[in-house]
Design a protein around this motif. Structure first.
Motif, PDB file in Angstrom:
ATOM      1  N   LEU A   1       0.833  -1.207   0.000  1.00  0.00           N
ATOM      2  CA  LEU A   1       0.000   0.000   0.000  1.00  0.00           C
ATOM      3  C   LEU A   1       0.868   1.259   0.000  1.00  0.00           C
ATOM      4  O   LEU A   1       1.787   1.382   0.819  1.00  0.00           O
ATOM      5  N   VAL A   2       0.550   2.176  -0.910  1.00  0.00           N
ATOM      6  CA  VAL A   2       1.134   3.521  -0.848  1.00  0.00           C
ATOM      7  C   VAL A   2      -0.001   4.491  -0.536  1.00  0.00           C
ATOM      8  O   VAL A   2      -1.029   4.497  -1.235  1.00  0.00           O
ATOM      9  N   VAL A   3       0.182   5.262   0.516  1.00  0.00           N
ATOM     10  CA  VAL A   3      -0.808   6.274   0.890  1.00  0.00           C
ATOM     11  C   VAL A   3      -0.233   7.631   0.518  1.00  0.00           C
ATOM     12  O   VAL A   3       0.890   7.953   0.904  1.00  0.00           O
TER      13      VAL A   3
ATOM     14  N   GLN B   1       6.062   1.062  -6.894  1.00  0.00           N
ATOM     15  CA  GLN B   1       5.017   0.176  -7.423  1.00  0.00           C
ATOM     16  C   GLN B   1       4.166  -0.312  -6.258  1.00  0.00           C
ATOM     17  O   GLN B   1       4.692  -0.877  -5.299  1.00  0.00           O
ATOM     18  N   ALA B   2       2.846  -0.047  -6.344  1.00  0.00           N
ATOM     19  CA  ALA B   2       1.969  -0.427  -5.233  1.00  0.00           C
ATOM     20  C   ALA B   2       0.939  -1.459  -5.676  1.00  0.00           C
ATOM     21  O   ALA B   2       0.532  -1.480  -6.837  1.00  0.00           O
ATOM     22  N   LYS B   3       0.524  -2.320  -4.713  1.00  0.00           N
ATOM     23  CA  LYS B   3      -0.613  -3.199  -5.013  1.00  0.00           C
ATOM     24  C   LYS B   3      -1.907  -2.401  -4.832  1.00  0.00           C
ATOM     25  O   LYS B   3      -2.887  -2.608  -5.530  1.00  0.00           O
ATOM     26  N   HIS B   4      -1.899  -1.530  -3.814  1.00  0.00           N
ATOM     27  CA  HIS B   4      -3.053  -0.670  -3.540  1.00  0.00           C
ATOM     28  C   HIS B   4      -2.561   0.750  -3.298  1.00  0.00           C
ATOM     29  O   HIS B   4      -1.457   0.944  -2.796  1.00  0.00           O
ATOM     30  N   VAL B   5      -3.426   1.705  -3.602  1.00  0.00           N
ATOM     31  CA  VAL B   5      -3.077   3.114  -3.340  1.00  0.00           C
ATOM     32  C   VAL B   5      -4.253   3.765  -2.630  1.00  0.00           C
ATOM     33  O   VAL B   5      -5.420   3.514  -2.979  1.00  0.00           O
TER      34      VAL B   5
ATOM     35  N   VAL C   1      -7.449   1.298  -6.158  1.00  0.00           N
ATOM     36  CA  VAL C   1      -7.178   2.688  -5.740  1.00  0.00           C
ATOM     37  C   VAL C   1      -8.383   3.193  -4.956  1.00  0.00           C
ATOM     38  O   VAL C   1      -9.533   3.084  -5.415  1.00  0.00           O
ATOM     39  N   PHE C   2      -8.116   3.723  -3.775  1.00  0.00           N
ATOM     40  CA  PHE C   2      -9.158   4.274  -2.903  1.00  0.00           C
ATOM     41  C   PHE C   2      -8.882   5.764  -2.701  1.00  0.00           C
ATOM     42  O   PHE C   2      -7.739   6.219  -2.856  1.00  0.00           O
TER      43      PHE C   2
END
Ligand code: FAD
Ligand code: NAD
Length: 477
Positions: free
Chosen positions: A7-9, A142-146, A313-314
């Protein structure tokens, strides 16, 4: 080498840092990118901790203490000497509280194994994130989720452009080095009322210019009316239906021109706060091929669970639809983290508490009487004042009331509204009752401790059926 993370926030405000912590608790590897530099130091905590909730409440508390002391405690049999204001010390205390809390968040991220990258993040296609550090080379992650959590910034209006420390936004209004003799505020929203109160208590003559001709239109009418009455009595000169047409700065003062139903006017102020709302921060956040859509108002478009238009992506907090409140951002952050970790999570958007930290405080949750009627409910209400509550009287803090809105057919609670001492805490009783689908009778049957402010909650529930004890209610049943 491209750095990778589950996760990248982007954004380390209350939405972003809570999402990062919850995701780390759930076993995800997390990077949080935050670019804010506050008073010369990189800082987490976003608007809320650096220039929003926390510093404004520090000043609200300090100014309240000063104002109370100045008014004197003669009626308590306490005499005080001359009360003096050391504004520099008051501002320094506020800064210390901010430092302590933002430093605490950095420790929390570290303790949870979260990497804080200091600089700006931009979402690219394929859930890649371009990271531009405060110093150094651009990197690609590189993120699986952002999670996009870049928050909001003050709306600026062409008729009142910010000028040095004379025409300021909310951030500037936390930093006045001397108490302005005459302070103008554009916007009678939450910021206008809270920061207007701070400076009025410290001695400013405060005039609030509000474009709309109704005071606090989102609040229950009874609460809005009482709030306006009390704040006006405290010295806030609130002018409704006042449309600012221009501002001119000369010799360290600002002349504000405005029109209202009576024609054209102008006022000269030492300082002017522009507090006309906030807008989402999207500049530089998304590459043109990121695939993330914005809605018609410029917010990142999301569903009820904060999913943006790209899978994985959220977007949360002030960047997305709904009220701009720290607790809403926090819950959305936690919800997004839970969902991406494979859990079920949901958050009740109908029950978000609003609090205005004036004195007395104003707070509500659920439906106003007006909305409940508009939605077709057969409405019954009950109201009880702090004026006759033993605890409120004993502490000499007894303005305001509690009001319940309920469905007359089913007895179910629909909303709770409070103006009064500790309203921001008391309102959580309504939150819990509403969340559990309580009836008015449920509250009536409970035994509230005596003497407490919460007894007013009990009495207001009883009042819904005309059976409050400490009021003459002649309904017999
Ligand atoms: P923010 O707190 O705005 O945080 C977003 C962060 O993202 C910022 O620090 C920003 O630097 C960073 N960022 C932006 N773009 C990038 C990028 N591309 N790369 C890296 N970092 C980026 N709310 C309440 O609930 N209660 C209150 O009492 C209250 N008082 C307030 C008082 C004032 C004066 C103000 C201005 C606001 C107040 N609010 C209050 C509102 C509250 O501060 C916000 O709702 C809350 O901070 C939103 O949280 P967020 O995480 O969405 O965004
Ligand atoms: P707001 O939306 O609460 O109020 C802005 C006010 O300015 C409105 O009443 C609006 O009618 C008025 N206005 C708009 N344009 C105008 C104009 N040209 N001339 C005169 N009046 C004008 O916004 P805010 O007070 O700037 O606060 C921004 C956000 O920060 C809010 O969404 C609020 O939720 C959040 N906040 C929350 C708290 C809290 O929870 N206690 C405290 C401060 C800020």
């Amino acid at each position: 080498m491209t750095q990778q993370a589950d996760l990248v926030v982007i954004g380390g405000g209350p939405g972003g840092y809570e999402a990062a912590i919850r995701a780390a608790q759930l076993g995800l590897s997390v990077i949080c990118i935050e670019r804010r530099v506050h008073k010369g130091k990189p800082s987490l905590g976003g608007t809320c901790l650096n220039v929003g909730c926390i510093p404004s409440k520090a000043l609200l508390d300090s100014s309240h203490k000063y104002h109370d002391l100045k008014a004197g405690y003669d009626n308590h049999g306490i005499s005080t000497g001359e009360v003096k204001l050391d504004l520099a010390a008051m501002l320094a205390r506020k800064d210390k509280v901010v430092d302590q809390l933002t430093g605490g968040i950095a420790q929390l991220l570290k303790g949870n194994g979260i990497t804080w990258l200091q600089g700006s993040g931009k979402l690219l296609a394929g859930k890649q994130v371009e990271f531009t550090p405060l110093e150094g080379e651009v990197q690609i992650l590189q993120a699986k989720h952002v999670i996009l959590a870049s928050g909001s910034e003050p709306v600026q209006i062409p008729v009142a452009k910010l000028v040095d420390d004379v025409v300021v936004d909310s951030t500037g209004a936390l930093e006045f080095q001397i108490v302005p003799k005459r302070l103008g505020v554009i916007g009678a929203g939450v910021i206008g009322l809270e920061l207007g109160s701070v400076w009025a208590r410290l001695g400013s003559e405060v005039i609030v210019l509000e474009a709309v001709d109704q005071f606090l239109p989102i609040a229950d009418r009874a609460i809005a009316k009482e709030t306006q009455k009390i704040l006006t009595k405290q010295g806030l000169d609130i002018r409704l239906g006042a449309r600012v047409t221009g501002t001119q700065v000369a010799n360290g003062q600002v002349t504000v021109s405005y029109t209202d139903a009576n024609g054209e006017h102008s006022e000269v102020f030492d300082k002017l706060i522009v507090a006309v709302g906030r807008r989402p921060v999207t500049a530089g956040l998304l590459s043109s091929d990121s695939g993330v859509s914005l809605d018609e108002r410029g917010f990142v478009a999301v569903d009820d669970q904060c999913r943006a238009s790209v899978p994985g992506v959220f977007a949360i907090g002030d960047l997305v639809r709904g009220q701009m409140l720290a607790h809403k951002a926090m819950e959305e952050g936690v919800m997004a983290a839970e969902i991406m970790a494979g859990h079920h999570a949901q958050f009740n958007y109908d029950l978000i508490i609003s609090v205005i930290y004036t004195h007395p405080e104003v707070a509500w949750v659920g439906m106003t009487e007006e909305r409940a009627k508009a939605e077709g409910f057969d409405v019954k209400t009950g109201q009880f004042a702090f004026a006759v509550n033993g605890r409120a009287l004993a502490s000499d803090d007894n303005q305001g009331f509690v009001k319940f809105v309920a469905d007359a057919k089913t007895d179910r609670l629909l909303g709770m509204h409070v103006i009064g001492p500790a309203a921001g805490d008391i309102i959580h009783q309504g939150l819990i009752a509403l969340e559990f689908g309580a009836s008015v009778e449920d509250l009536q049957l409970m035994c509230f401790a005596h003497p407490t402010l919460s007894e007013v909650v009990h009495e207001a529930a009883l009042a819904v059926d005309g059976r409050a004890i400490h009021a003459i209610q002649r309904k017999r049943k």
